[in-house]
Design a protein around this motif. Structure first.
Motif: not given
Length: 437
Positions: A282-290, A328-331, A336-339, A415-419
Motif C-alpha cells: 500500500a505504501y509503495s502505491a500511495l507513497a506520494h499521496r501524503l 498493517l502499520s509497520a510498512g 522510510l527508514l530503509g529509504f 524509490a524505497p523498494a530496494a531499501s
C-alpha cells in the motif's frame, strides 16, 4: 537466450528455500528450547551467547565475501545451517538435549548465517547481468519472495508443531536449508566470481581482520556522526528490532508455551507478516499521496496501538488482531527508514555502513532478548510484555519529538523498494530468536 543462461528462477527458488527454513526455525527453536529447559532465562542467554560470534563474523563478512566465490559461500552457509539444525533431533534421540547442546549447535549455525546472507545478496546483481534482467524489477520479485516466506514460515511451523511436535519438526527445517544449497549448486560458478576472478584485496594489506576493523570504524562514522537524520533513523530501527525481537523471540513463546498452545505462535507471527506485506504494498502505491512526516506519524502511532493490544496477552483472537495491527502499520515506517539509509549513505561507503549496522543489530537484539528473559524470569511474561509496551511508547514519543525526524519531505528522492529489502534483511538477520519485523 539459452536454457543454461536462465539462472534467475533457480536463484529465487534457492532464496525461498533458505528463507523458509530460517523462518520456520525462528519459530520452532525458541519453543524447543523452552520445552527442553523450562527456563525463560535460558532462551535469552542462548541468544546473547550466539550474538558475539555472529557479530564478529558479520564484521569480517564483507572482507570475506570480497575474497571468496560468493556462490560457494552461499552453499557452505546453507549446508552449515542444515547441519546445525539436523543435529538437534539427532542429539535428542541419542544422548538427550540440554542447554549446552543448544549453545554448541547455535554457535555452529552462527558461523554461516551472516556471510551466507551477504553472499546471497551479493549474487543478485550478477544473476541479473547473467540473464539480462532489470535489476530494479528483479529486486521487486526478490522482495516478494521474502515477504511470502515470512508469511508462510510461521504458518508452516504451527502446522509442523501440531503434526509432529517441536524437535521432530526440525528435520524439515534442515531439509529446506539443504535443498537451498543443492539448488544454488546448479548455478554456474562464474556468477559468484569476484571481479576478474582473482582474490580481492579485502581489507587492504592488513588482510581481512584489519579490513573488518577499518570497515567498523568507517561504518560507525557514517551511521552515527556525519548525518543527524541517518543517526536518528538508525536508532529508531534498533528500537523496533529490540522491542519486536523480544516479543517474537521470548515473550510470545513463553506465553503460548505456558498456555499449552505453542502452535498458536506461528499464526500470530504470520498475521504480523501478512499485515506487513499489505502495508508495504500500500505504501509503495500511495507513497506520494501524503507527506513523509505524515506517513511516519501514522505508522509509528499504529504500531504503538498494535503493540499495546499484543502486549496485553489477552485471548488468542485479541493477540491475533494486535499482531495484524502492528503489521498493517509497520510498512511505511520500515520503508522510510530503509529509504533514508540508502539515500543518505554514500554509495562508496554503503558496504561498511550496512555491514556495521548488521553487526550492531546482531548485538542489540539478543541483548534485548536477554533483558526480557530476566524480566520474564522475575515477574512472568505479562510483566515483560508490559515493560516492552512501555519501551515502545518511549521510542515512539522520542521519534516523534526528535528534530531530525520532523522535516522529512525535502530529504532526497528515490524509490524505497530496494531499501526495504536490505532493511528487512538487517532486521531479521539470522536464524536465532532475535528476528523482528
Amino acid at each position: 537466450m539459452t536454457l543454461r543462461s536462465k539462472v534467475s528462477p533457480r536463484y529465487l527458488l534457492s532464496c525461498a528455500l533458505s528463507l523458509l527454513g530460517n523462518s520456520v526455525a525462528g519459530v520452532i527453536l525458541p519453543l524447543v528450547l523452552l520445552a527442553t529447559t523450562g527456563d525463560a532465562l535460558a532462551a535469552g542467554t542462548l541468544a546473547l551467547i550466539c550474538a558475539l560470534p555472529q557479530m564478529l563474523i558479520g564484521l569480517v563478512g564483507g572482507a570475506l565475501i570480497d575474497r571468496l566465490n560468493r556462490r560457494d559461500v552461499s552453499i557452505a552457509s546453507d549446508v552449515l545451517s542444515a547441519a546445525s539444525v539436523a543435529l538437534l533431533p539427532v542429539v535428542d534421540m541419542t544422548v538427550g538435549l540440554d542447554f549446552g547442546w543448544f549453545v554448541a549447535l547455535g554457535l555452529l549455525g552462527a558461523v554461516g548465517d551472516i556471510p551466507g546472507m551477504t553472499a546471497r545478496d551479493a549474487l543478485l546483481p550478477a544473476v541479473c547481468d547473467h540473464d539480462y534482467r532489470s535489476l530494479q524489477k528483479f529486486m521487486g520479485m526478490s522482495q516478494s519472495v521474502e515477504s511470502l516466506t515470512a508469511i508462510a514460515g510461521p504458518a508452516l511451523a504451527a502446522f509442523l508443531l501440531t503434526l509432529t511436535g517441536g524437535v521432530s519438526a526440525l528435520w524439515l527445517t534442515a531439509a529446506l536449508s539443504l535443498a537451498a544449497a543443492l539448488v544454488t549448486l546448479t548455478l554456474p560458478r562464474s556468477i559468484g566470481r569476484v571481479g576478474d576472478g582473482a582474490a580481492a584485496p579485502a581489507g587492504g594489506r592488513g588482510g581481512i581482520a584489519s579490513g573488518a576493523v577499518a570497515a567498523l570504524r568507517d561504518g560507525v562514522r557514517v551511521l552515527f556522526r556525519d548525518d543527524a537524520l541517518l543517526r536518528s533513523s538508525t536508532l529508531l530501527t534498533f528500537g523496533i528490532i529490540m522491542v519486536m525481537g523480544s516479543f517474537q523471540g521470548l515473550v510470545l513463546p513463553v506465553h503460548f508455551t505456558a498456555a499449552g498452545t505453542p502452535e498458536l505462535l506461528g499464526f500470530v507471527l504470520s498475521a504480523l507478516s501478512a499485515g506487513m506485506l499489505v502495508s508495504s504494498l500500500a505504501y509503495s502505491a500511495l507513497a506520494h499521496r501524503l507527506r513523509r512526516r505524515t506517513w511516519l506519524i501514522a505508522s509509528l502511532s499504529g504500531i504503538a496501538v498494535g503493540v499495546a493490544v499484543l502486549g496485553s496477552l489477552a485471548s488468542f483472537p485479541v493477540m491475533l488482531a494486535g499482531a495484524l495491527a502492528v503489521g498493517l502499520s509497520a510498512g511505511p515506517a520500515s520503508a522510510l527508514l530503509g529509504f533514508f539509509a540508502f539515500d543518505r549513505i554514500p554509495a562508496d561507503r554503503r558496504g561498511a555502513a550496512l555491514g556495521t549496522q548488521n553487526s550492531l543489530t546482531l548485538a542489540a537484539a539478543p541483548a534485548a532478548v536477554f533483558a526480557s528473559s530476566a524480566v520474564t524470569e522475575a515477574g512472568g511474561a505479562p510483566l515483560a510484555a508490559l515493560v516492552l509496551v512501555g519501551c515502545w511508547l518511549a521510542v515512539t514519543l522520542w521519534a516523534l519529538a526528535t528534530p531530525s525526524l520532523r522535516h522529512l519531505d525535502g530529504e532526497g528522492d528515490g524509490a524505497p523498494a530496494a531499501s526495504r529489502r536490505e532493511r528487512g534483511r538487517a532486521a531479521a538477520g539470522g536464524r536465532g530468536p532475535e528476528g523482528a519485523l
